[in-house]
Design an enzyme around this catalytic site. Structure first.
Site, PDB file in Angstrom:
ATOM      1  CG  HIS A 126       0.074   5.925  -1.064  1.00 22.59           C
ATOM      2  ND1 HIS A 126      -1.007   6.338  -1.820  1.00 22.59           N
ATOM      3  CD2 HIS A 126      -0.446   5.406   0.089  1.00 22.59           C
ATOM      4  CE1 HIS A 126      -2.132   6.072  -1.168  1.00 22.59           C
ATOM      5  NE2 HIS A 126      -1.813   5.505  -0.018  1.00 22.59           N
ATOM      6  CG  HIS A 161      -1.844   1.150   1.315  1.00 26.05           C
ATOM      7  ND1 HIS A 161      -3.201   1.036   1.095  1.00 26.05           N
ATOM      8  CD2 HIS A 161      -1.629   2.454   1.613  1.00 26.05           C
ATOM      9  CE1 HIS A 161      -3.772   2.223   1.259  1.00 26.05           C
ATOM     10  NE2 HIS A 161      -2.827   3.109   1.570  1.00 26.05           N
ATOM     11  CD  GLU A 162       1.367   3.725   3.606  1.00 26.48           C
ATOM     12  OE1 GLU A 162       1.676   4.797   3.024  1.00 26.48           O
ATOM     13  OE2 GLU A 162       0.262   3.565   4.160  1.00 26.48           O
TER      14      GLU A 162
END
Length: 221
Positions: free
Chosen positions: A33, A29-30
């Site tokens: 980003h 997820h990170e």
């Protein structure tokens, strides 16, 4: 063991699957980003070592611990400087959406692996941990996909809305963002969650998980 289990949001026999799934879900997820921001011209996250699949760079100790104890938590937010983007609105939306979308992709891959193994007739011969692990991996990533798209700060859904509205409205949203974050915390940690956040999550998870399951199963059966 029983006393320890009372302080956890998950059963002890499920805990190893949850921990591994969290490591995968939060890290990807990170990373997503950070990677998308870098590709759109913002080197901020890359300069801080966040364009990596090393979980240590992304996990927040307190946020991870709260996931295990309270059932909700967070990873380390990825720093983003919109001034590096040539098209801040488009880049901002895609950077914010990249995280939840990565969780959706993981869930889809989990379904594909599960149905692929069943279609190949490998079900009875699988190691005991495969099915429960895939189940946790899928459910947790569907949860993170739906949860992060709720349009309340500090979630990704709120950031997407910020980049879609006019500059004046964005400025007003930023001005009152701290109050929105406080409201979000109240909705999460109080019984109000049973009437607000929880119904949204249950509806979204059932819809997304059910739709993926029905659609992807058609590829194999």
């Amino acid at each position: 063991m029983d006393q320890l289990e009372r302080f956890l949001a998950y059963d002890l026999d499920e805990l190893p699957y949850v921990i591994v799934s969290l490591l995968i879900a939060f890290t990807v997820h990170e990373f997503s980003h950070a990677y998308v921001a870098y590709k759109f011209g913002d080197p901020t996250a890359k300069n801080e070592g966040r364009v990596t699949l090393n979980p240590i760079s992304h996990l927040d100790p307190i946020g991870t611990l709260l996931i295990l104890i309270a059932g909700f938590g967070w990873a380390r937010p990825v720093p983003v400087n919109r001034f590096h983007f040539k098209n801040p609105k488009l880049a901002g939306v895609l950077v914010s959406f990249a995280g939840p979308f990565s969780n959706l992709i993981i869930a889809i891959l989990g379904f594909l692996i599960f149905y692929g193994l069943l279609a190949a007739g490998a079900g009875p011969d699988l190691p005991f941990f495969v099915q429960p692990f895939l189940n946790v991996l899928i459910n947790l990533n569907v949860l993170l996909f739906v949860f992060n798209l709720i349009p309340l700060p500090p979630l990704d859904g709120y950031r997407i809305i910020q980049d879609l509205v006019s500059a004046d409205l964005r400025a007003k949203m930023t001005q009152y963002e701290q109050y929105g974050s406080l409201i979000f915390l109240i909705l999460i940690i109080t019984p109000l969650s049973h009437y607000t956040i929880r119904p949204i999550l249950d509806t979204g998870i059932n819809f997304v998980g059910g739709t993926l399951s029905q659609f992807l199963s058609l590829l194999f059966f």
